[in-house]
Motif scaffolding. Sequence first.
Motif, short mmCIF file in Angstrom:
data_model
loop_
_atom_site.label_atom_id
_atom_site.label_comp_id
_atom_site.label_asym_id
_atom_site.label_seq_id
_atom_site.Cartn_x
_atom_site.Cartn_y
_atom_site.Cartn_z
N GLU A 54 48.41 41.81 40.99
CA GLU A 54 46.95 41.82 41.11
C GLU A 54 46.38 40.46 41.50
O GLU A 54 45.27 40.38 42.02
N TYR A 55 47.11 39.37 41.20
CA TYR A 55 46.56 38.03 41.44
C TYR A 55 46.89 37.59 42.87
O TYR A 55 47.91 36.99 43.15
N TYR A 56 45.96 37.91 43.78
CA TYR A 56 46.17 37.68 45.22
C TYR A 56 46.04 36.21 45.66
O TYR A 56 46.61 35.85 46.70
N PRO A 158 44.59 22.47 46.71
CA PRO A 158 44.84 23.88 47.00
C PRO A 158 44.51 24.78 45.80
O PRO A 158 44.05 24.31 44.76
N GLY A 159 44.72 26.09 45.96
CA GLY A 159 44.69 27.03 44.84
C GLY A 159 43.32 27.49 44.43
O GLY A 159 43.16 28.21 43.46
N SER A 160 42.28 27.04 45.15
CA SER A 160 40.92 27.39 44.78
C SER A 160 40.52 26.83 43.42
O SER A 160 39.68 27.41 42.73
N ALA A 205 42.37 41.13 39.34
CA ALA A 205 43.07 39.85 39.50
C ALA A 205 42.93 38.98 38.26
O ALA A 205 43.76 38.10 38.00
N TYR A 206 41.85 39.23 37.48
CA TYR A 206 41.60 38.45 36.27
C TYR A 206 41.72 39.30 35.00
O TYR A 206 41.39 38.82 33.91
N ASP A 207 42.15 40.55 35.16
CA ASP A 207 42.36 41.43 34.01
C ASP A 207 43.52 42.36 34.37
O ASP A 207 43.34 43.55 34.60
N THR A 280 35.17 30.96 28.41
CA THR A 280 36.30 30.03 28.56
C THR A 280 36.54 29.57 29.99
O THR A 280 37.20 28.55 30.20
N GLU A 281 36.04 30.30 30.98
CA GLU A 281 36.25 29.88 32.36
C GLU A 281 35.28 30.59 33.30
O GLU A 281 34.94 31.75 33.09
N SER A 282 34.84 29.87 34.34
CA SER A 282 34.18 30.50 35.48
C SER A 282 34.99 30.17 36.71
O SER A 282 35.54 29.08 36.83
N SER A 283 35.09 31.13 37.60
CA SER A 283 35.86 30.93 38.84
C SER A 283 34.98 31.40 39.99
O SER A 283 34.88 32.59 40.27
N TYR A 284 34.30 30.42 40.63
CA TYR A 284 33.32 30.73 41.67
C TYR A 284 33.98 31.11 42.99
O TYR A 284 35.02 30.56 43.36
C1 AVJ Z 1 43.48 27.76 38.73
C2 AVJ Z 1 41.11 27.95 38.64
C3 AVJ Z 1 42.27 28.65 40.61
O1 AVJ Z 1 40.28 30.71 38.91
O2 AVJ Z 1 41.80 31.89 39.87
C4 AVJ Z 1 43.61 32.50 37.01
C5 AVJ Z 1 42.61 30.11 37.11
N1 AVJ Z 1 42.14 31.99 35.53
N2 AVJ Z 1 43.42 33.56 36.22
C6 AVJ Z 1 41.46 30.95 39.16
C7 AVJ Z 1 42.79 31.50 36.58
C8 AVJ Z 1 42.55 33.25 35.32
C9 AVJ Z 1 42.53 30.01 38.61
N3 AVJ Z 1 42.35 28.60 39.12
#
Ligand code: AVJ
Length: 321
Positions: A54-56, A158-160, A205-207, A280-284
């Motif tokens: 799922e994590y593309y 890299p990696g966003s 991708a995040y769940d 705990t996190e935001s991923s824009y």
């Molecule tokens: C490392 C910030 C690029 O936001 O996709 C992956 C971290 N968090 N799954 C992202 C992350 C949950 C990842 N980064």
Amino acid sequence: MAQLSQPAQNCVAQDEIQQQLVAGLLAAHAHTSPKYLYDVLGSRLFAAICELPEYYPTRTETAIFALHAQQIAAAVGPDAILIDLGAGNCSKAARLFPSLQPRQYVAVDISVQFLEEAVNALQQQFPQIEMTCLGMDFSSELELPAALGMDRRQFFYPGSSIGNFAPLEALMFLRRIRKGIGSSDGSGLLIGVDLIKDKAILNPAYDDSLGVTAAFNLNLLHHVNRLLDADFRPKDWRHRAFYNSEQHRIEMHLEARHELTVHWQNGGVRRFARGERIHTESSYKYTREGFVDMLQQAGFGAVQTWCDPNNWFMVCHAQVA
Ligand code: AVJ
């Protein structure tokens, strides 16, 4: 291999870390910095996330680097000083060495011990590239040792990872990178950015179905327990992750399964109601045009972009002028 770090700051840093963490936990909407997701286990869980179907982002970025290696190498140019921000195990940069042919490789990360092992191994493989480890938290400061030289500096991000900054912070961070690069011809930035897309792709991708991202998120509680001598119990919390389409971001939260109280050092305490969350996190996520515009606002010149056929992910190279 040279190693440059700033051990003198460590004691102050420890105190500051605890104060910031506590302030976030006591805020009306409790929150923690995404950097606390990355202790040793957290880094391993993130590596596992990168293998999930799922994590593309990781595999899509790798495919873009492979497919457009020649054009990317032409944009970066040979004999560069490649400065890898958040190098980790250095595998992404290492895969680019054959096409980019840098003269020097500078691996930057918070955890310098982890970095040293990786760079030592890499040095055996590429003896002709001069390698340096730099232990610093570049999210707060980006002052590179003058010894590195200002000629042909190419930053690699890299990696966003830029997605962890809110847009205004991201712009300020890019401005700091732009300053750190200097103005010599042949300097620039190579950066990976995740793009806005259907939430049917973003949410899983995040769940993920194996619960690896849930474990990654919940592991933050173990890390905070160690940092603050706190008594969070992962069993009391559940992973929540979803795309917020108004703010163009994935939000990750930990949600209390029932009413509970958490304690930490020096009498610190907070009650959480059932369903209350810690952000705990935001991923824009960005559009191609939106991100190129931000690079321009940060003071960069010519920008080249490469995307995958689905337009899920983008690699950008920005020149200094
Ligand atoms: C490392 C910030 C690029 O936001 O996709 C992956 C971290 N968090 N799954 C992202 C992350 C949950 C990842 N980064």
